[in-house]
Write a protein that holds these residues in place. Structure first.
Motif, PDB file in Angstrom:
ATOM      1  N   ASP A   1     -19.359  29.620  59.602  1.00  0.00           N
ATOM      2  CA  ASP A   1     -19.634  29.335  58.201  1.00  0.00           C
ATOM      3  C   ASP A   1     -18.758  28.213  57.647  1.00  0.00           C
ATOM      4  N   ARG A   2     -17.731  27.825  58.403  1.00  0.00           N
ATOM      5  CA  ARG A   2     -16.809  26.788  57.913  1.00  0.00           C
ATOM      6  C   ARG A   2     -17.345  25.413  58.310  1.00  0.00           C
TER       7      ARG A   2
ATOM      8  N   ARG B   1     -18.328  22.950  55.520  1.00  0.00           N
ATOM      9  CA  ARG B   1     -18.449  22.078  54.354  1.00  0.00           C
ATOM     10  C   ARG B   1     -17.345  21.024  54.286  1.00  0.00           C
TER      11      ARG B   1
ATOM     12  N   LEU C   1     -11.887  26.383  43.196  1.00  0.00           N
ATOM     13  CA  LEU C   1     -12.993  26.371  44.151  1.00  0.00           C
ATOM     14  C   LEU C   1     -12.502  26.687  45.555  1.00  0.00           C
TER      15      LEU C   1
ATOM     16  N   ARG D   1     -11.801  30.354  45.881  1.00  0.00           N
ATOM     17  CA  ARG D   1     -12.997  31.200  45.899  1.00  0.00           C
ATOM     18  C   ARG D   1     -13.830  31.006  47.153  1.00  0.00           C
ATOM     19  N   GLU D   2     -13.995  29.731  47.562  1.00  0.00           N
ATOM     20  CA  GLU D   2     -14.964  29.415  48.609  1.00  0.00           C
ATOM     21  C   GLU D   2     -14.350  28.660  49.777  1.00  0.00           C
TER      22      GLU D   2
ATOM     23  N   ARG E   1     -15.362  28.543  53.584  1.00  0.00           N
ATOM     24  CA  ARG E   1     -16.535  27.797  54.039  1.00  0.00           C
ATOM     25  C   ARG E   1     -16.264  26.294  54.126  1.00  0.00           C
TER      26      ARG E   1
END
Length: 423
Positions: free
Chosen positions: A127-128, A130, A180, A183-184, A187
């Motif tokens: 999932d990482r 971005r 951000l 939280r995320e 990813r």
């Protein structure tokens, strides 16, 4: 009795500030283009292309003379032997960006270096995947990260996350970027932001964002095209993973000058990292054994691909010597004085809006103003007033009072010209 006009009193005040400034201008060490009246222009485009150091022609001339005199022997017998020429730039460049010498290398161009860094440090998995960039990133950065995502078989529209200011605001807030990542961040594979935004002139909080990105498990890199030579940097202490910058803006290295790259020592000395390799990244002890096996140098040099371009490096060396002599702390202090003076003068002019942060801690020496017909205004500034700035479509004019060669008199002249043309 002759009463001074506001223009005359403004000019007198600017002269007084120049005469009493703690850091006298080094303008005489640069070649300043002529304005329409035949005198020197007021040059505010150093954030696009810096002025030529007078010493650059001498250094290039010496390399040409050594080439003519020695030919191939110049690699070993030139007054500055070519085979290790890039090493002459290492220590002054390291001091400039706050790095250890083995963490810095002068090579290639900025976007090439970003690609080389991403070939090593952008390793999407699970999932990482971005990449975080600012929405107003310089277009070349946008192209680079999108192509890297596509190279890994990802959809750039999903893999590249573009950070936008809050509605109605011009600048990213550090707390929003950090939030951000908190939280995320699981990813996010890579954070790649501009240290100073090319459009607004905003100076990002590099240490805070780097800390948040690394805490989230991401690699953090910085494009320092508008930061190197503009603001003091402490890349090693801030724990930045990598950074890259060009040398033709504030560093006055000439059009298309050889760029610079930083790789933190925890990576620079890791021979196991994947990388795109070339022969000048190979250990000098075995480089000329001409073997097929690559043995990386235990430094940022390991990302070099080719031998140094001597004629392109000589002007960069000339400029770095000036920065080394003066020091970034002294230049930053003068930059604040010049930029603050110009900002104060622009504040009273109708028809423009300064979109660069008003807090001196959140900007370098660039002031961006929003106006109608930016390109036309820039042409008139140059043609009618000898004030050189640059435009970014559709409505931004950028003025950068570079502390090495700009003066308070330049700033006064620019403000008066803008007021007259917008009146």
């Amino acid at each position: 009795m002759h009463l001074l006009s506001s223009e005359e009193s403004g000019a007198a005040e600017a002269r007084r500030l120049d005469e009493t400034d703690p850091l006298p201008t080094l303008r005489a060490e640069f070649r300043v283009p002529a304005g329409p009246d035949g005198g020197e222009a007021a040059y505010f485009a150093g954030n696009s292309l810096g002025l030529q150091p007078r010493a650059a022609a001498e250094l290039v001339g010496e390399e040409l003379a050594d080439w003519a005199r020695l030919a191939v022997e110049g690699h070993h017998r030139a007054r500055r032997p070519w085979i290790a020429y890039h090493e002459l730039l290492r220590e002054p460049a390291a001091r400039l960006v706050g790095a250890l010498p083995h963490e810095v290398v002068a090579m290639n161009s900025l976007t090439v270096n970003l690609h080389l860094m991403m070939a090593t440090f952008y390793r999407p998995a699970g999932d990482r995947t971005r990449i975080l960039i600012e929405d107003s990133a310089f277009p070349s950065d946008s192209y680079a990260v999108a192509s890297q995502a596509a190279h890994h078989g990802l959809d750039p529209a999903e893999a590249v996350v573009r950070l936008r200011p809050r509605p109605g605001e011009e600048h990213l807030r550090t707390e929003d970027v950090v939030g951000l990542l908190e939280r995320e961040g699981d990813r996010v594979a890579l954070v790649l932001l501009g240290g100073v935004n090319y459009l607004t002139g905003q100076l990002m909080d590099i240490p805070a964002i780097t800390k948040a990105g690394r805490a989230a498990g991401a690699v953090v890199g910085w494009d320092l095209a508008h930061a190197a030579g503009n603001v003091p940097l402490r890349l090693h202490d801030w724990d930045v993973d990598f950074a890259a910058w060009c040398s033709y803006k504030y560093l006055n290295g000439g059009p298309g000058a050889v760029a610079g790259c930083f790789v933190h020592e925890r990576h620079a000395r890791n021979a196991a990292l994947p990388r795109l390799s070339g022969w000048w990244g190979n250990d000098p002890a075995t480089r000329f054994a001409m073997r097929p096996d690559f043995v990386p140098v235990a430094s940022a040099d390991a990302w070099q691909l080719s031998n140094p371009p001597i004629l392109a490096m000589a002007p960069v060396l000339a400029s770095l010597r000036i920065f080394d002599r003066v020091g970034m702390d002294a230049l930053r202090a003068k930059s604040r004085r010049l930029t603050g003076y110009l900002a104060g003068r622009l504040a009273g002019i109708g028809g423009l809006e300064v979109i660069t942060p008003s807090d001196p801690a959140l900007r370098g020496c660039q002031l961006s103003v929003r106006v109608a017909d930016a390109a036309g205004l820039v042409r008139r500034l140059a043609d009618e007033a000898g004030v050189v700035a640059d435009a970014r479509e559709p409505d931004v004019v950028r003025l950068a009072p570079a502390p090495l060669y700009n003066t308070f008199a330049d700033c006064h002249r620019a403000a008066e010209a803008l007021a007259a043309l917008l009146r």
